[in-house]
Write an enzyme that holds these catalytic residues in place. Structure first.
Site, PDB file in Angstrom:
ATOM      1  N   TYR A 161       0.861  -1.186   0.000  1.00 51.09           N
ATOM      2  CA  TYR A 161       0.000   0.000   0.000  1.00 51.09           C
ATOM      3  C   TYR A 161       0.899   1.237   0.000  1.00 51.09           C
ATOM      4  O   TYR A 161       1.830   1.341  -0.783  1.00 51.09           O
ATOM      5  CB  TYR A 161      -0.962  -0.054   1.197  1.00 51.09           C
ATOM      6  CG  TYR A 161      -2.117   0.913   1.078  1.00 51.09           C
ATOM      7  CD1 TYR A 161      -2.913   0.934  -0.072  1.00 51.09           C
ATOM      8  CD2 TYR A 161      -2.407   1.802   2.107  1.00 51.09           C
ATOM      9  CE1 TYR A 161      -3.969   1.824  -0.187  1.00 51.09           C
ATOM     10  CE2 TYR A 161      -3.469   2.688   1.996  1.00 51.09           C
ATOM     11  CZ  TYR A 161      -4.240   2.702   0.842  1.00 51.09           C
ATOM     12  OH  TYR A 161      -5.272   3.584   0.723  1.00 51.09           O
ATOM     13  N   LYS A 167     -20.320 -20.667  -9.898  1.00 47.42           N
ATOM     14  CA  LYS A 167     -19.663 -20.530 -11.201  1.00 47.42           C
ATOM     15  C   LYS A 167     -18.221 -20.076 -11.009  1.00 47.42           C
ATOM     16  O   LYS A 167     -17.311 -20.542 -11.695  1.00 47.42           O
ATOM     17  CB  LYS A 167     -20.431 -19.531 -12.066  1.00 47.42           C
ATOM     18  CG  LYS A 167     -19.996 -19.493 -13.532  1.00 47.42           C
ATOM     19  CD  LYS A 167     -20.261 -20.829 -14.219  1.00 47.42           C
ATOM     20  CE  LYS A 167     -20.037 -20.756 -15.717  1.00 47.42           C
ATOM     21  NZ  LYS A 167     -21.155 -20.148 -16.437  1.00 47.42           N
ATOM     22  N   GLU A 214     -24.296 -14.314 -16.884  1.00 47.58           N
ATOM     23  CA  GLU A 214     -24.872 -15.550 -16.361  1.00 47.58           C
ATOM     24  C   GLU A 214     -26.320 -15.343 -15.946  1.00 47.58           C
ATOM     25  O   GLU A 214     -26.668 -14.324 -15.321  1.00 47.58           O
ATOM     26  CB  GLU A 214     -24.063 -16.002 -15.137  1.00 47.58           C
ATOM     27  CG  GLU A 214     -24.364 -17.404 -14.659  1.00 47.58           C
ATOM     28  CD  GLU A 214     -23.638 -18.460 -15.465  1.00 47.58           C
ATOM     29  OE1 GLU A 214     -23.971 -19.645 -15.295  1.00 47.58           O
ATOM     30  OE2 GLU A 214     -22.749 -18.125 -16.259  1.00 47.58           O
ATOM     31  N   ASP A 242     -24.591 -19.210 -20.707  1.00 40.90           N
ATOM     32  CA  ASP A 242     -25.847 -19.954 -20.851  1.00 40.90           C
ATOM     33  C   ASP A 242     -26.166 -20.198 -22.316  1.00 40.90           C
ATOM     34  O   ASP A 242     -26.736 -21.226 -22.684  1.00 40.90           O
ATOM     35  CB  ASP A 242     -27.004 -19.189 -20.200  1.00 40.90           C
ATOM     36  CG  ASP A 242     -26.802 -18.994 -18.712  1.00 40.90           C
ATOM     37  OD1 ASP A 242     -26.160 -19.857 -18.091  1.00 40.90           O
ATOM     38  OD2 ASP A 242     -27.257 -17.978 -18.173  1.00 40.90           O
ATOM     39  N   ALA A 245     -36.739 -22.884 -27.774  1.00 42.67           N
ATOM     40  CA  ALA A 245     -36.478 -21.677 -28.562  1.00 42.67           C
ATOM     41  C   ALA A 245     -35.983 -20.541 -27.675  1.00 42.67           C
ATOM     42  O   ALA A 245     -36.131 -19.374 -28.014  1.00 42.67           O
ATOM     43  CB  ALA A 245     -37.747 -21.258 -29.308  1.00 42.67           C
ATOM     44  N   GLY A 246     -35.364 -20.917 -26.534  1.00 39.12           N
ATOM     45  CA  GLY A 246     -34.794 -19.911 -25.650  1.00 39.12           C
ATOM     46  C   GLY A 246     -33.394 -19.514 -26.093  1.00 39.12           C
ATOM     47  O   GLY A 246     -32.947 -19.858 -27.193  1.00 39.12           O
ATOM     48  N   ALA A 248     -30.415 -20.492 -25.139  1.00 36.41           N
ATOM     49  CA  ALA A 248     -29.487 -21.590 -25.417  1.00 36.41           C
ATOM     50  C   ALA A 248     -29.813 -22.252 -26.747  1.00 36.41           C
ATOM     51  O   ALA A 248     -28.917 -22.565 -27.541  1.00 36.41           O
ATOM     52  CB  ALA A 248     -29.532 -22.614 -24.288  1.00 36.41           C
ATOM     53  N   ASN A 285     -21.208 -27.758 -19.809  1.00 37.01           N
ATOM     54  CA  ASN A 285     -20.557 -26.483 -20.119  1.00 37.01           C
ATOM     55  C   ASN A 285     -19.157 -26.362 -19.543  1.00 37.01           C
ATOM     56  O   ASN A 285     -18.354 -25.563 -20.020  1.00 37.01           O
ATOM     57  CB  ASN A 285     -21.412 -25.316 -19.610  1.00 37.01           C
ATOM     58  CG  ASN A 285     -22.603 -25.053 -20.504  1.00 37.01           C
ATOM     59  OD1 ASN A 285     -23.012 -25.921 -21.270  1.00 37.01           O
ATOM     60  ND2 ASN A 285     -23.167 -23.862 -20.421  1.00 37.01           N
TER      61      ASN A 285
END
Length: 763
Positions: free
Chosen positions: A40, A95, A137, A163, A196-197, A199, A319
């Site tokens: 510091y 995550k 996310e 995602d 149909a999202g 992802a 993933n």
């Protein structure tokens, strides 16, 4: 475990001993006033001035280059939906944990309290100077698309919404290989997408990049087929909408080559699967219930090439195969963005890796004789240690070739070495061991089940599918403790002193007397022994009523090992019993022998201990590099304590020339490869990374492993019994629940190995 117990366990995990799952750890010395004055004021002014003069120096003097923000507003959290930023924080911390253990990337999780797209974007832009990359996310669609698009355009650091792109990248790698196995071309296949999202859209976009024709795709949401006349569709969904009326999903899949599921469970029936084209490709990625159960699918059609999001089936689209290594590669070249070229590089790297010979460590983890490219192996396994050295460099090269890298890599071999070093201390081996055990669980006697921690360990072993516990101890106490833990599984409980066990005690005693009568065991001795839990447990294994024993938590090691050595024969060919501890260190797993049995082994004993330890290491897929340690280096002492080690090494060099072993050598030289190369270039260990230490006596081995465990907080698995004819494993007095669970997994693997050997001999 009942629902309430599971809830309580999950809450305790996140709350104790410290709330949350991540922390900040200093990377510099801070012990003295001088250290603090450098950290510091006033010393910190110097790097500040350097960065002010050249902003790129922020990567040189701060943690920015290895720091990613996991950012969410909590609007689409896992399967929980819009639960808000605070409620989403545990997921973001999780995550961050995955980033750290798989690619050694540090994370700050940032929860933003706004659903307004512009506010969210401005917040991220305002804090971006802190970070080397941004992982978006759990942000609901369609806002997530606009947020990512804007941030990619307006920031000069890597940004990715995992995602969307994580699933797309992993499943695209699987699709490349599935198409090859099916003998089909991307541009010719007919594809049905259920979902149909965000992802599903990202996946389909990437499939199109691989060559799939938009006109050959039918996409469904919960309302049915996406059609052009549907005003509720977003702009991104409209590009996959078709002209005309509705088509039932069952009709759409007729003669389809590929079914992609990112929707809900059990919507693809066996009849629908049967109507698909030859060698159908089915990626049923809904969790926890796939669009069609894996076992049902492969029973329905032998030619199906199947992937799911589940870890308990082949070809898991996970993933974690992608995002840690994509960000690793992007950070390491200081990429300005994660572009399509980098994503495609990850796809191709994963696809190619699945065709390469699989390391033995991975085969061991999955209980396979030899994993190989085919219907049940079209993408790498999450435990594959090569992922970081294959995917990260591919992404880094793509960043360089596409012109977005600000810090190009020139020495790729050195870079891969750095990547390997990053993965030393992530306890992967514990996950490998547990996974291996779960593939073929065995019956495990817990000889001290009336102790709370032992019963907790048994509960975890049962609920995680590692083994089938048999509980020894006072029945009433065990039942009380089970109720306290919410452990309601119906398991066998045995009290060796109970009258209910008279018949079994008599039978065991007779068997023991028959086999040990000429070795000093009288009939009365045998009957008395059978009232003692460790003798009783050993006889259960001897008589085939259990597959393995785990004990030792409540008694001293010598008192517990005695009945095991009395009742259990040595393994065929074994001349002595020894133990090894597997230590999870910053340099990776280390085997230490002998830590518990042989007080002052002879030269011949050391030879056998080294050979058994090498065999144990190989059992876990690790090629042993063995240092026979001493206080002496290659003859620097003539004392008999050093000479016996030297004699053992000479024997091994002569009779096992392919074995990588050397000594006698001091521990610092053994573990410091540069020092070893400089001083002793003639050694068989020169240029190699030692992963096994064989000690000259019990005190040095036992003291060393316990010092490592306490001072360095190295996780320890062991002592692992070697040379026993049956799987009996003894933990140290006061062992933790985690240590007992790990030992149970070792016991199961030991039982698996002995079963394999027995079956081979019987053939």
């Amino acid at each position: 475990m009942n629902k309430e117990s599971k809830r309580r366990e999950a809450l305790l995990y996140h709350a104790e001993p410290t709330p949350g799952k991540i922390q900040v750890v200093p990377t510099k010395k801070y012990a003295t006033q001088r250290d603090l004055s450098l950290a510091y004021s006033p010393g910190v002014a110097e790097p500040c001035l350097e960065i002010a003069a050249n902003v790129e120096d922020v990567y040189k003097y701060t943690a920015k280059g290895n720091l990613v923000a996991v950012i969410s507003n909590g609007t689409a959290v896992l399967g929980l939906g819009d639960i808000g930023p605070e409620a989403g924080k545990p997921v973001m911390e999780g995550k961050g944990l995955l980033f750290k253990i798989f690619s050694d990337i540090d994370v700050f999780d940032i929860e933003v309290d706004t659903k307004n797209v512009e506010e969210f974007i401005q917040t991220v832009k305002n804090i971006a100077p802190t970070f080397g990359g941004i992982n978006l996310e759990d942000i609901k669609a369609p806002e997530s698309f606009e947020i990512e698009r804007r941030l990619v355009e307006e920031l000069d650091i890597p940004v990715m919404h995992d995602d969307q792109h994580g699933t797309a990248i992993i499943s695209s790698a699987a699709l490349i290989n599935a198409l090859e196995l099916a003998g089909k071309k991307a541009e010719e296949v007919k594809m049905v997408v259920s979902g149909a999202g965000s992802a599903a859209i990202a996946c389909t976009d990437l499939y199109v990049s691989l060559g799939v024709k938009v006109e050959n795709i039918l996409m469904y949401n919960s309302k049915g087929l996406l059609t052009k006349d549907n005003p509720a569709l977003s702009e991104l969904q409209l590009k996959y909408a078709v002209n005309g009326g509705q088509i039932a999903l069952a009709d759409a899949v007729k003669d389809a080559d590929v079914f992609i599921g990112l929707s809900s469970g059990n919507i693809l029936s066996p009849e629908m699967l049967l109507s698909m084209a030859k060698s159908p490709i089915v990626f049923a990625m809904a969790n926890p219930n796939p669009e069609i159960d894996y076992n049902l699918a492969v029973e329905t059609r032998k030619d199906v090439i199947m992937a799911t999001g589940r870890s308990d089936f082949p070809n898991q689209v996970n993933n974690v195969l992608g995002f840690p290594y994509i960000f690793r590669g992007a950070l390491d070249v200081r990429a300005k963005k994660i572009n399509e070229e980098m994503k495609m590089a990850a796809v191709k790297a994963l696809a190619i890796l699945a065709k390469e010979p699989v390391p033995e460590q991975v085969n061991v983890a999955y209980g396979a004789t030899k994993l190989g490219f085919g219907q049940e192996y079209i993408i790498p396994k999450p435990f594959d240690p090569r992922l970081i050295t294959v995917v990260a460099p591919a992404v880094a090269k793509a960043a360089m070739e596409s012109g977005v890298a600000k810090n190009p890599i020139t020495d790729w071999a050195a870079y891969e070495d750095v990547l390997r070093e990053r993965m030393g201390n992530d306890n992967k081996m514990v996950r490998l061991i547990t996974n291996r055990a779960k593939l073929n669980p065995k019956r495990i006697v817990f000889a001290e089940a009336d102790h709370l921690n032992v019963l907790k360990a048994a509960q975890i072993v049962y609920e995680d599918g590692i083994g089938f516990p048999i509980l020894l101890g006072n029945r009433e106490i065990i039942l009380e403790l089970k109720a306290e833990l919410g452990f309601d599984a119906e398991l066998e409980i045995i009290d060796p002193k109970d009258e209910q066990e008279n018949e079994r005690r008599s039978r065991f005693a007779a068997s023991l007397w028959e086999t040990r009568g000429r070795r000093g065991v009288s009939k009365l001795d045998a009957e008395k022994f059978m009232r003692e839990r460790n003798y009783f447990a050993a006889m259960m294994v001897n008589e085939g009523e259990a597959d393995a024993v785990v004990t030792g938590h409540s008694r001293s090691y010598p008192s517990v090992v005695k009945p095991m050595l009395q009742l259990i024969e040595k393994a065929s060919g074994a001349s002595l019993i020894a133990t090894a501890n597997m230590m999870m260190t910053t340099r990776g797993p280390m085997f230490l022998s002998d830590t518990a049995i042989n007080i002052d082994p002879s030269s011949e004993d050391l030879v056998n201990i080294a050979l058994m330890t090498a065999k144990t290491a190989k059992m876990f897929g690790i090629e042993p590099v063995i240092a026979m340690v001493s206080y002496s280096n290659f003859g620097s002492s003539t004392h008999q304590n050093a000479a016996k080690v030297r004699d053992a090494v000479a024997y091994l060099h002569k009779n096992h020339p392919d074995m990588v072993v050397d000594g006698e050598i001091q521990a610092d030289f053994a573990l410091n490869s540069e020092l070893l190369q400089e001083k002793f270039p003639f050694s068989k260990l020169a240029g190699k990374k030692v992963n096994t230490l064989v000690f000259p006596n019990l005190e040095s081995a036992n003291i060393t492993y316990k010092l490592m465990k306490e001072l360095n907080k190295s996780a320890s698995i062991g002592p692992i019994m070697m040379g026993m004819g049956k799987p009996v494993h003894i933990v140290q007095l006061g062992a933790s629940v985690e240590e007992m669970v790990n030992m149970a997994a070792i016991a199961v693997i030991d039982a698996q190995e002995k079963e394999i050997k027995k079956n081979k001999l019987a053939q």
